[in-house]
Design a protein around this motif. Structure first.
Motif: not given
Length: 487
Positions: A422-435
């Motif tokens: 998925x060419x995912x940044x740092x291998x994240x699974x869910x994207x940016x956290x909703x803080x």
């Protein structure tokens, strides 16, 4: 008619494609992998079927609203079953709480665990329902361009909820640690710790207890197939094995893309792929966000996933089962504060074949296990095997059954795979956290700041992580494209 290219075939891309094709545009989806669905792909082996990504079907109203926009309904494409129980949570051996499929019985469960707690739960859920309606009707379909999108009479009256955490709200009146964890669990879908998630997001608890947990027959991939059928009926073209090599820009305006050494012209390009990766396909001067920007962002977790075929039916588990028998806060610290592999991880399991016999051969069980991890961790076959052994032993102990000899096969998916597939940044699974400081207008923008006719959709932009937000993101970007004068 505009020629529009959409990068990726996840839910946000499919949603976008449907809306833009309905408006009369010539829409083509280009997917780098051999199969469609993005993270919601399907995996099959030896008669077993697995949803590789999302396994929870929450917020059914969002799906209904999407299909209604096309004169359709979900049942035109797939069949839903409300799960009862919704899920089960283990806190120790012979110590679990099963969440029913209706509020009346949920109140009874809370009251049994902590006398008096049902009163506070009702107040909490009344607030959660109100917030859900505000979010769905007033907030989540906004494009995230300005703080003014968040400001109205209702949100002003709720402003304190943006500066108080879910954790503080839950723990103010509920004292049972088990009940606290059950109420804090839904915000994990937002990719952040309960202590860092604004109280307003308790609307996820209404999505959980109020709207219920559903299962699409055949799994989440059948939902993907439904979106694909709708898209194709509207004239959308979908091509697989098309990795994008470059987004071609001339004097600040999109010209097209290059994939498989072939140039394709486009009036508009929309990326449903990883936002950071998409910008690396642009020349440096056209990138809206620096590497330093991405480094400072709080990302939702990555995951270590196992897809396992068991040669027996399992006892004492539900379709969705959470294993909270270790320290929640320690695991969260290992994800967000001092990133490392957790010593004793919490984990989640989906046993879809309990509900749906299409997932496994007769008398066998299909299981998906998920351990949340910090993105960017070192990932190796040895670590994966070590953690599979950990959770299998815990599963055996907690549920009182021997299973090691019943494992027919296991396949894993982790940080390296998220990067590769998925060419995912740092291998994240869910994207940016909703803080708080990564909400709405504070997220990466849907419209490129430096390139005309380049747009983004999906979990790294508004409204955020999860399948329903991805569908909504597709609606938002399509409206923005349709309202933009194309140069």
């Amino acid at each position: 008619m505009r020629d529009i290219i959409i990068i990726g075939s996840g839910f946000s891309s499919l949603s976008t494609a449907c809306y833009l094709a309905k408006a009369g545009n010539n829409v083509t989806i280009l997917e780098k992998n051999s199969t469609i669905g993005g993270r919601a792909r399907q995996f099959k082996q030896n008669g077993f079927t697995f949803d590789m990504g999302p396994t929870w079907y929450w917020m059914p109203d969002v799906f209904e609203k999407f299909f209604k926009d096309f004169g359709k309904k979900p049942s035109d494409y797939y069949q839903l079953e409300k799960l009862g129980p919704a899920y089960q949570v283990y806190f120790g051996r012979d110590d679990s709480i099963t969440i029913p499929d209706n509020l009346k019985d949920i109140y009874k469960i809370f009251e049994k665990e902590e006398p008096g707690s049902s009163k506070y739960l009702k107040d909490f859920l009344d607030s959660a329902k109100f917030n859900y309606e505000v979010a769905i009707n007033d907030l989540v379909y906004k494009p995230g361009e300005s703080i003014t999108e968040l400001i109205n009479f209702t949100t002003i009256s709720k402003v304190n909820q943006f500066f108080t955490s879910i954790r503080n709200t839950v723990r103010k009146n509920i004292k049972s640690n088990k009940l606290q964890q059950i109420l804090e669990f839904p915000v994990l879908f937002l990719g952040a710790k309960p202590s860092n998630t604004p109280s307003f997001y308790n609307f996820m608890n209404y999505a959980d207890f109020g709207l219920g947990t559903w299962h699409p027959k055949g799994g989440m991939f059948e939902v993907v197939n439904g979106f694909v059928k709708l898209a194709k009926s509207l004239g959308v073209k979908i091509e697989t094995n098309e990795a994008i090599e470059k987004i071609v820009v001339n004097k600040g305006v999109i010209e097209g893309i290059q994939s498989n050494s072939k140039f394709r012209t486009a009036d508009v390009v929309i990326s449903g792929a990883d936002y950071h990766h998409t910008e690396t396909l642009l020349d440096q001067k056209y990138r809206g966000y620096s590497e330093k920007y991405w480094e400072k962002k709080i990302f939702a977790p990555s995951s270590l996933l196992f897809y396992v075929g068991f040669d027996t039916k399992l006892n004492n588990v539900s379709h969705h089962t959470l294993f909270f028998d270790t320290d929640f806060d320690l695991h969260a610290k290992d994800i967000y504060d001092t990133p490392k592999w957790p010593k004793e991880p919490l984990f989640y399991a989906s046993f879809s074949s309990i509900t749906d016999n299409s997932f496994a051969p007769i008398s066998k069980e299909a299981a998906t296990f998920l351990i949340p991890l910090a993105p960017g961790l070192n990932d190796s076959p040895e670590l994966r095997n070590e953690y599979f052994s950990k959770i299998l032993k815990r599963l055996e102990y907690l549920t009182g059954q021997e299973l090691a000899d019943s494992v027919l096969f296991k396949e894993s998916f982790c940080v390296n795979d998220f990067k590769k597939d998925y060419n995912s940044y740092k291998g994240n699974a869910y994207g940016l956290a909703n803080t708080l400081f990564q909400t709405a207008f504070l997220r990466p923008k849907i419209k490129s700041k430096k390139v005309e006719n380049l747009f983004f959709t999906g979990q790294l932009t508004v409204p955020g992580p999860g399948v329903p937000p991805a569908i909504i993101s597709g609606k938002i970007v399509s409206d923005m494209v349709l309202n933009t004068k194309i140069k």
